[in-house]
Enzyme design. Sequence first.
Site, PDB file in Angstrom:
ATOM      1  N   ASP A 316       0.983  -1.202   0.602  1.00 31.35           N
ATOM      2  CA  ASP A 316      -0.053  -0.152   0.315  1.00 31.35           C
ATOM      3  C   ASP A 316       1.176   1.116   0.160  1.00 31.35           C
ATOM      4  O   ASP A 316       2.008   1.224   1.180  1.00 31.35           O
ATOM      5  CB  ASP A 316      -0.763  -0.057   1.517  1.00 31.35           C
ATOM      6  CG  ASP A 316      -1.842   1.219   1.407  1.00 31.35           C
ATOM      7  OD1 ASP A 316      -3.060   1.127   0.272  1.00 31.35           O
ATOM      8  OD2 ASP A 316      -1.585   2.084   2.553  1.00 31.35           O
ATOM      9  N   GLU A 369       1.237  -0.488  -5.061  1.00 34.21           N
ATOM     10  CA  GLU A 369       0.398   0.737  -4.668  1.00 34.21           C
ATOM     11  C   GLU A 369       0.600   2.114  -5.685  1.00 34.21           C
ATOM     12  O   GLU A 369       1.619   2.907  -4.715  1.00 34.21           O
ATOM     13  CB  GLU A 369      -0.728   0.995  -4.351  1.00 34.21           C
ATOM     14  CG  GLU A 369      -1.953   1.683  -4.387  1.00 34.21           C
ATOM     15  CD  GLU A 369      -2.350   2.675  -3.885  1.00 34.21           C
ATOM     16  OE1 GLU A 369      -3.636   3.201  -3.188  1.00 34.21           O
ATOM     17  OE2 GLU A 369      -1.762   2.561  -2.065  1.00 34.21           O
TER      18      GLU A 369
END
Length: 636
Positions: A316, A369
């Site tokens: 993330d 990401e």
Amino acid sequence: MMNVIPHSLFTDFDIDLFKAGNHYRLYEKLGAHIIEKDGVKGCYFAVWAPTAKSVSVIGDFNYWQKEEHPLFVRWDESGIWEGFIPNITHGTRYKYKIVSNNQDIQTEKADPFAFYSEKSPNTASIVWDASYKWKDTKWMETRKEINSLDKPFSVYEVHMGSWRRKLEDAGRSLNYLELAEELVSYVKEMHFTHVEFMPVMEFPYDPSWGYQITGYYAPTSRFGEPEELMVLIDKLHQAGIGVILDWVPSHFPDDAHGLGFFDGSHLYEHPDRKKGYHPDWKSLIFNYGRNEVRAFLISNAIFWLDKYHIDGLRVDAVASMLYLDYSREEGEWDPNIYGGRENLEAISFIKEMNEAVYANFEGIQTIAEESTSFSMVSKPVYLGGLGFGMKWMMGWMHDTLEYFKKGPVHRKHHQNDLTFSMTYAFSENFMLPLSHDEVVHGKSSIFGRMPGDEWQRFANLRLLYGYMYTHPGANLMFMGNEFAQSDEWNFQTSLDWHLLQYEGHKGIKTFIADLNRLYKEEPALHEKQFSNEGFEWINYGDADNSVLSYVRKGHYIENDLVVICNFTPVVREDYRIGIPRDGTLKQVFNSDEKKYYGSDVRNKEEISVEAIPYNGKDFSVAITLSPLAVIVFKII
């Protein structure tokens, strides 16, 4: 009273590795471990708290009194406190009572290496000796082939708490064991290749969706016990479905029981607020330059791959790690030693993490990401890259959704929104994401963005998904997208499964199942999905008709596919496209079929290719373009 007995699981070599940041299995040493010493069963505790004045274990067994069970600090300046307490058993609640050298401040901290925790809002750690007999041997032995970059990645992103709820039971979320039955069956029915779970690590605050983690080594107790999560993963593997976990090494919350100011000092977080505090998420940032912190995080990545048989980690907010000025104004950040904006310590950590996980586990993937143009994110470290297996293609997602929001009459002016992605499509190993971030905060659902009347909205959605799956790269779809969820995602409620009683929504669900099957069964759609050898334009310039046509290629020419996308509701008869070789076109997929809630405009089953040069090709064919549809042919 139970005494604390001096004991250690650490060797001198362990300590040297820990200090150097190279101990990647700290979960075997730090934390709470049930062992037997001198014929007595109990629990060995070990915690890193180098600036603490004293550390005690508190819990139900001593009425949470710090004087009862003080740990011993090691002599080697590792900062580790440890000791063995007899008769502590599986399931015992505990915390560490830490008295700091800083004005004798006392805090009660959860164990950073706890394998299980109390259910929120309670925050105690739980002694847990997980025992589970895995049944996924076949999957683990063949994963290297199944999970390689030339194989299909059709990922179903799931938030466990809101995928499906028991309305007859006060609307509660499904637990791990229920998901092991219902979710596994559904994903298999829909032919997705992988499930990606939004964070399953313990977290205190439901509206964070799991992205503010306090228990990095503990699966959240919201849905059951650790072994029950293992059952869920095992069942997915037995069904031939890979499992990816969201992992959050970018930041952590400052909750009193968590990692922040752990021993009275900035232990896990960077001491400089310009590097140690995240203004967007009001959370703390790990000190990537501290060896022991790097070992904590890399050990955590290894832990989930090791103990939970995870097949991949989606990391993330990588962009927030890479740049010192991420979401900061001038004066709120300091440049690196070379005067640049890159966070050199974080970049070094990311490379080391990727090297470690790929070296230790066959057949796994890490996925970034990452939303910037930082180069070589998905290239190997030995070539100068960050070492991820894949990267989310955020530019494609943004441009494509912007295009589809426009009515078909305006699309001819925005053809570049679709074609631009191909100018950089092979600079990274891209995964195309329609993720949870695109269906919240007033953005509407994916279906809600589609223009036109009801029929056109469903047709546009099918076209979007068909274009996505035939575009180079892997694919990720957030739960609910696959049946045209109407409303934005709400983490507090179930998906709107009742919509499947309506023909349009049912048609989308059938369409996605067939599209997943097409992607898996047609080698041209995945064998070279990250290589420019796997794609060839036929015509990207027909903006007036808003049509794109291209060829997808696999290892063998006989598997090549011809793809035509008509981004208007106009049926186009005798539409000619160039074909790379002679033969016969056989339609293998059409998003306008009746079973998908389409208008069922069809071509003949087989169409002969003509020796008429067109679009720079020696051959061509005239076909009928279905309205707002993607059509896929094979040359036979």
